[in-house]
Design a protein around this motif. Structure first.
Motif, PDB file in Angstrom:
ATOM      1  N   LYS A 207       0.848  -1.203   0.000  1.00 48.81           N
ATOM      2  CA  LYS A 207       0.000   0.000   0.000  1.00 48.81           C
ATOM      3  C   LYS A 207       0.879   1.246   0.000  1.00 48.81           C
ATOM      4  CE  LYS A 207      -2.274  -0.954   3.780  1.00 48.81           C
ATOM      5  NZ  LYS A 207      -3.246  -0.764   4.871  1.00 48.81           N
ATOM      6  N   CYS A 208       0.301   2.322  -0.522  1.00 49.61           N
ATOM      7  CA  CYS A 208       0.992   3.611  -0.495  1.00 49.61           C
ATOM      8  C   CYS A 208       1.198   4.019   0.971  1.00 49.61           C
ATOM      9  CB  CYS A 208       0.122   4.636  -1.235  1.00 49.61           C
ATOM     10  SG  CYS A 208       0.684   6.342  -1.067  1.00 49.61           S
ATOM     11  N   PHE A 209       2.405   4.469   1.323  1.00 46.44           N
ATOM     12  CA  PHE A 209       2.704   4.853   2.708  1.00 46.44           C
ATOM     13  C   PHE A 209       1.808   6.003   3.181  1.00 46.44           C
ATOM     14  CE2 PHE A 209       7.355   3.492   3.724  1.00 46.44           C
ATOM     15  CZ  PHE A 209       7.129   2.238   3.190  1.00 46.44           C
ATOM     16  N   TYR A 210       1.360   6.819   2.236  1.00 48.19           N
ATOM     17  CA  TYR A 210       0.649   8.041   2.622  1.00 48.19           C
ATOM     18  C   TYR A 210      -0.870   7.874   2.614  1.00 48.19           C
ATOM     19  CZ  TYR A 210       5.320   9.659   1.525  1.00 48.19           C
ATOM     20  OH  TYR A 210       6.691   9.789   1.480  1.00 48.19           O
ATOM     21  N   CYS A 211      -1.418   7.312   1.526  1.00 50.04           N
ATOM     22  CA  CYS A 211      -2.882   7.291   1.416  1.00 50.04           C
ATOM     23  C   CYS A 211      -3.477   5.909   1.668  1.00 50.04           C
ATOM     24  CB  CYS A 211      -3.318   7.806   0.049  1.00 50.04           C
ATOM     25  SG  CYS A 211      -3.044   6.631  -1.301  1.00 50.04           S
ATOM     26  N   GLU A 212      -2.623   4.876   1.801  1.00 50.82           N
ATOM     27  CA  GLU A 212      -3.093   3.507   2.108  1.00 50.82           C
ATOM     28  C   GLU A 212      -3.876   2.855   0.977  1.00 50.82           C
ATOM     29  OE1 GLU A 212      -4.258   1.441   5.793  1.00 50.82           O
ATOM     30  OE2 GLU A 212      -4.897   3.436   6.330  1.00 50.82           O
TER      31      GLU A 212
ATOM     32  N   ALA B 210       5.236   5.442  -2.509  1.00 44.89           N
ATOM     33  CA  ALA B 210       4.052   6.269  -2.758  1.00 44.89           C
ATOM     34  C   ALA B 210       3.327   5.795  -4.010  1.00 44.89           C
ATOM     35  CB  ALA B 210       4.476   7.721  -2.954  1.00 44.89           C
ATOM     36  N   CYS B 211       2.006   5.914  -4.017  1.00 43.78           N
ATOM     37  CA  CYS B 211       1.290   5.684  -5.266  1.00 43.78           C
ATOM     38  C   CYS B 211       1.665   6.865  -6.167  1.00 43.78           C
ATOM     39  CB  CYS B 211      -0.221   5.597  -5.035  1.00 43.78           C
ATOM     40  SG  CYS B 211      -1.021   7.109  -4.493  1.00 43.78           S
ATOM     41  N   SER B 212       1.543   6.681  -7.469  1.00 47.04           N
ATOM     42  CA  SER B 212       2.018   7.737  -8.360  1.00 47.04           C
ATOM     43  C   SER B 212       1.229   9.035  -8.155  1.00 47.04           C
ATOM     44  CB  SER B 212       1.957   7.284  -9.815  1.00 47.04           C
ATOM     45  OG  SER B 212       0.793   6.572 -10.038  1.00 47.04           O
ATOM     46  N   GLU B 213      -0.029   8.891  -7.748  1.00 47.73           N
ATOM     47  CA  GLU B 213      -0.869  10.076  -7.546  1.00 47.73           C
ATOM     48  C   GLU B 213      -0.381  10.896  -6.330  1.00 47.73           C
ATOM     49  OE1 GLU B 213      -3.870  12.362  -9.019  1.00 47.73           O
ATOM     50  OE2 GLU B 213      -2.663  10.804  -9.955  1.00 47.73           O
ATOM     51  N   CYS B 214      -0.102  10.223  -5.199  1.00 41.43           N
ATOM     52  CA  CYS B 214       0.413  10.941  -4.011  1.00 41.43           C
ATOM     53  C   CYS B 214       1.746  11.604  -4.346  1.00 41.43           C
ATOM     54  CB  CYS B 214       0.593  10.000  -2.820  1.00 41.43           C
ATOM     55  SG  CYS B 214      -0.931   9.703  -1.894  1.00 41.43           S
ATOM     56  N   ASN B 215       2.569  10.893  -5.090  1.00 45.55           N
ATOM     57  CA  ASN B 215       3.871  11.434  -5.445  1.00 45.55           C
ATOM     58  C   ASN B 215       3.722  12.677  -6.330  1.00 45.55           C
ATOM     59  OD1 ASN B 215       6.580  11.275  -5.038  1.00 45.55           O
ATOM     60  ND2 ASN B 215       6.972   9.711  -6.586  1.00 45.55           N
TER      61      ASN B 215
ATOM     62  N   ASP C  82      -7.352  14.555   0.965  1.00 48.07           N
ATOM     63  CA  ASP C  82      -8.786  14.838   0.799  1.00 48.07           C
ATOM     64  C   ASP C  82      -9.155  15.023  -0.670  1.00 48.07           C
ATOM     65  OD1 ASP C  82      -7.343  17.155   0.476  1.00 48.07           O
ATOM     66  OD2 ASP C  82      -8.580  18.378   1.825  1.00 48.07           O
ATOM     67  N   ARG C  83      -8.284  14.583  -1.581  1.00 49.72           N
ATOM     68  CA  ARG C  83      -8.614  14.773  -3.004  1.00 49.72           C
ATOM     69  C   ARG C  83      -9.788  13.876  -3.409  1.00 49.72           C
ATOM     70  NH1 ARG C  83      -3.511  11.970  -2.882  1.00 49.72           N
ATOM     71  NH2 ARG C  83      -3.573  10.046  -4.097  1.00 49.72           N
ATOM     72  N   LEU C  84     -10.543  14.369  -4.389  1.00 49.62           N
ATOM     73  CA  LEU C  84     -11.805  13.716  -4.756  1.00 49.62           C
ATOM     74  C   LEU C  84     -11.625  12.272  -5.191  1.00 49.62           C
ATOM     75  CD1 LEU C  84     -13.713  16.494  -6.712  1.00 49.62           C
ATOM     76  CD2 LEU C  84     -14.241  15.525  -4.456  1.00 49.62           C
TER      77      LEU C  84
HETATM   78 ZN   LIG Z   1      -1.016   7.392  -2.177  1.00 52.44          ZN
END
Ligand SMILES: [Zn+2]
Length: 217
Positions: free
Chosen positions: A57-62, A93-98, A152-154
């Motif tokens: 899982k992404c470390f930030y958004c899970e 990180a998932c590419s989106e969080c990054n 909190d992104r959509l």
């Molecule tokens: Zn993420």
């Protein structure tokens, strides 16, 4: 975000780190803004070890990163080029969080939650109302973390909502079985089924932990 326990440094870093550091230093001497190479700090072996730490899982958004992820520098290389190949500075990180991550000069990382800091539980700083993430008790660290990684992104809210729907379907089924059998109490196996959503390997587990606690499940 949940707490992540760091595993041992992968062998490739032990073997190559000094060489990669030197080569990067040379590149910077010629071109000060030279980037670190993702083929090195993002080596497959490093990625696999980070995935094992976070249950993929992404470390930030899970969110689950089975479809792709990137190795991220927790402290930006622009600020600390000497940490470009430092194991403790490599996160997943998932590419989106990054992509959406706010730079350090906007939201300093030392004022955010660090998933690898074992002394701090993100659950004390982040809470959820359904799929919406909030800073718990108005925690500044929680607020900064939400801003830093746009938690909190959509698009992320809609993924959390989808997962919440799976949970609600299971929960409704348990309640309807209880009702059908005239039971007031939930059976252990039913409780276990619901708690599975809050286990560290489950996507968005903190949201479910928050939910289960609120409903004393
Ligand atoms: Zn993420």
């Amino acid at each position: 975000m949940i707490r992540i326990r760091r595993l041992d440094e992968p062998a490739v870093l032990e073997v190559k780190k000094a060489q990669w550091d030197r080569a990067y230093q040379d590149r910077r001497a010629k071109k000060p803004d030279a980037k670190a190479w993702s083929s090195q700090y993002g080596h497959e072996e490093i990625k696999r070890r980070l995935q094992a730490m976070s249950h993929h899982k992404c470390f930030y958004c899970e969110r689950s990163v089975k479809d792709g992820c990137e190795v991220d520098h927790y402290i930006e290389v622009a600020e600390r080029p000497d940490l470009a190949h430092e194991w403790r500075n490599l996160y997943l990180a998932c590419s989106e969080c990054n992509r959406v991550k706010q730079p350090n000069k906007v939201v300093p990382v030392d004022q955010c939650l660090d998933p690898c800091d074992v002394s701090v539980d993100p659950a004390e700083h982040l809470a959820f109302a359904a799929d919406l993430v909030q800073a718990r008790n108005n925690s500044e660290r929680g607020r900064n973390t939400i801003q830093k990684y746009a938690l909190d992104r959509l698009e992320l809210e809609s993924e959390r909502r989808k997962q919440l729907l799976y949970f609600m379907t299971a929960y409704t089924e348990v309640l309807s079985t209880m009702n059908h059998e005239g039971r007031q109490a939930m059976r252990d196996d039913e409780r276990e089924l619901l708690r599975r959503f809050a286990q560290p390997e489950a996507p968005f587990s903190l949201m479910f932990r928050s939910y289960l606690e609120r409903h004393t499940l």
